[in-house]
Design a protein around this motif. Structure first.
Motif, short mmCIF file in Angstrom:
data_model
loop_
_atom_site.label_atom_id
_atom_site.label_comp_id
_atom_site.label_asym_id
_atom_site.label_seq_id
_atom_site.Cartn_x
_atom_site.Cartn_y
_atom_site.Cartn_z
N THR A 1 26.78 -45.68 45.22
CA THR A 1 26.44 -46.79 46.10
C THR A 1 25.28 -47.59 45.53
OG1 THR A 1 27.17 -45.51 48.01
CG2 THR A 1 25.76 -47.39 48.44
N LEU A 2 24.28 -46.91 44.98
CA LEU A 2 23.14 -47.62 44.39
C LEU A 2 23.54 -48.39 43.14
CD1 LEU A 2 20.28 -45.02 44.85
CD2 LEU A 2 20.65 -47.15 46.11
N VAL A 3 24.46 -47.86 42.36
CA VAL A 3 24.94 -48.58 41.18
C VAL A 3 25.66 -49.86 41.59
CG1 VAL A 3 26.60 -48.48 39.27
CG2 VAL A 3 25.04 -46.58 39.68
N PHE A 4 26.51 -49.78 42.59
CA PHE A 4 27.19 -50.98 43.09
C PHE A 4 26.18 -51.97 43.65
CE2 PHE A 4 31.17 -48.28 43.95
CZ PHE A 4 31.72 -48.64 42.74
N SER A 5 25.16 -51.47 44.32
CA SER A 5 24.16 -52.35 44.95
C SER A 5 23.30 -53.06 43.93
CB SER A 5 23.28 -51.53 45.89
OG SER A 5 24.05 -50.99 46.93
N ILE A 6 22.96 -52.38 42.84
CA ILE A 6 22.12 -53.01 41.81
C ILE A 6 22.85 -54.21 41.20
CG2 ILE A 6 21.17 -52.64 39.50
CD1 ILE A 6 20.40 -49.81 40.44
N VAL A 7 24.13 -54.07 40.99
CA VAL A 7 24.91 -55.19 40.44
C VAL A 7 24.95 -56.35 41.44
CG1 VAL A 7 27.21 -55.88 39.69
CG2 VAL A 7 26.30 -53.66 39.01
N MET A 8 25.01 -56.05 42.71
CA MET A 8 25.12 -57.09 43.73
C MET A 8 23.80 -57.79 44.03
SD MET A 8 28.23 -57.23 44.16
CE MET A 8 28.20 -58.51 45.37
N LEU A 9 22.68 -57.27 43.53
CA LEU A 9 21.39 -57.92 43.78
C LEU A 9 21.40 -59.37 43.31
CD1 LEU A 9 18.77 -55.19 42.86
CD2 LEU A 9 19.10 -56.24 45.09
N PHE A 10 21.97 -59.63 42.14
CA PHE A 10 21.98 -60.98 41.60
C PHE A 10 22.84 -61.93 42.42
CE2 PHE A 10 21.16 -58.25 37.89
CZ PHE A 10 19.89 -58.73 37.57
N PHE A 11 23.91 -61.43 42.98
CA PHE A 11 24.82 -62.29 43.74
C PHE A 11 24.35 -62.55 45.16
CE2 PHE A 11 27.61 -60.26 40.56
CZ PHE A 11 28.01 -61.41 39.91
N MET A 12 23.42 -61.74 45.66
CA MET A 12 22.96 -61.88 47.03
C MET A 12 21.70 -62.74 47.16
SD MET A 12 25.03 -60.47 49.06
CE MET A 12 26.47 -60.78 48.08
N ILE A 13 21.19 -63.26 46.06
CA ILE A 13 19.97 -64.07 46.12
C ILE A 13 20.22 -65.37 46.88
CG2 ILE A 13 18.32 -65.38 44.74
CD1 ILE A 13 18.53 -63.14 42.66
N PHE A 14 21.29 -66.07 46.56
CA PHE A 14 21.55 -67.36 47.22
C PHE A 14 21.82 -67.20 48.72
CE2 PHE A 14 24.33 -70.90 48.44
CZ PHE A 14 23.44 -71.95 48.21
N PRO A 15 22.68 -66.25 49.15
CA PRO A 15 22.85 -66.08 50.60
C PRO A 15 21.55 -65.68 51.30
CG PRO A 15 24.62 -64.98 49.45
CD PRO A 15 23.64 -65.43 48.41
N THR B 1 13.64 -58.67 51.25
CA THR B 1 14.18 -57.64 52.14
C THR B 1 15.64 -57.93 52.47
OG1 THR B 1 11.99 -57.29 53.08
CG2 THR B 1 13.86 -56.46 54.34
N ILE B 2 15.93 -59.19 52.74
CA ILE B 2 17.31 -59.57 53.05
C ILE B 2 18.21 -59.38 51.83
CG2 ILE B 2 18.79 -61.51 53.70
CD1 ILE B 2 16.50 -62.48 55.49
N VAL B 3 17.70 -59.68 50.64
CA VAL B 3 18.49 -59.47 49.41
C VAL B 3 18.85 -58.00 49.26
CG1 VAL B 3 18.36 -59.46 46.89
CG2 VAL B 3 17.62 -61.46 48.14
N VAL B 4 17.88 -57.13 49.45
CA VAL B 4 18.14 -55.69 49.30
C VAL B 4 19.11 -55.20 50.37
CG1 VAL B 4 17.04 -53.41 49.45
CG2 VAL B 4 15.97 -55.22 48.13
N LEU B 5 18.93 -55.64 51.62
CA LEU B 5 19.84 -55.21 52.69
C LEU B 5 21.26 -55.70 52.46
CD1 LEU B 5 17.60 -55.67 55.85
CD2 LEU B 5 18.33 -53.53 54.79
N LEU B 6 21.41 -56.95 52.04
CA LEU B 6 22.75 -57.47 51.77
C LEU B 6 23.42 -56.73 50.61
CD1 LEU B 6 22.29 -61.33 52.15
CD2 LEU B 6 23.55 -59.81 53.67
N SER B 7 22.66 -56.47 49.56
CA SER B 7 23.26 -55.78 48.42
C SER B 7 23.62 -54.33 48.77
CB SER B 7 22.34 -55.83 47.21
OG SER B 7 21.16 -55.12 47.46
N LEU B 8 22.81 -53.68 49.59
CA LEU B 8 23.18 -52.32 50.03
C LEU B 8 24.43 -52.34 50.90
CD1 LEU B 8 19.75 -50.66 50.81
CD2 LEU B 8 21.37 -50.02 49.04
N CYS B 9 24.54 -53.34 51.76
CA CYS B 9 25.73 -53.44 52.61
C CYS B 9 26.99 -53.66 51.76
CB CYS B 9 25.57 -54.58 53.61
SG CYS B 9 24.40 -54.24 54.91
#
Length: 61
Positions: free
Chosen positions: A6-20, A45-53
């Motif tokens: 889950t953390l590996v998937f979330s780290i990749v999504m950090l870059f894509f969740m910046i704009f939202p 905080t919102i970036v981290v929460l969105l990427s974890l979701c």
């Protein structure tokens, strides 16, 4: 093992969740004025929460 995947998937999504996260923070700022000092921590905080979701969704969906 599930947590690591889950953390590996979330780290990749950090870059894509910046704009939202920027858009959500702007929306929150229009509704409830946020001091400029807290604007960046709220956005991060919102970036981290969105990427974890999204990471949880990719792992378990």
């Amino acid at each position: 093992m599930d947590v690591i995947l889950t953390l590996v998937f979330s780290i990749v999504m950090l870059f894509f969740m910046i704009f939202p996260a920027m858009k959500i923070t702007e929306w929150i700022d229009t509704r409830f004025p946020i001091p400029r000092k807290l604007y960046t921590p709220v956005m991060l905080t919102i970036v981290v929460l969105l990427s974890l979701c999204i990471g949880l969704f990719l792992k378990f969906a």
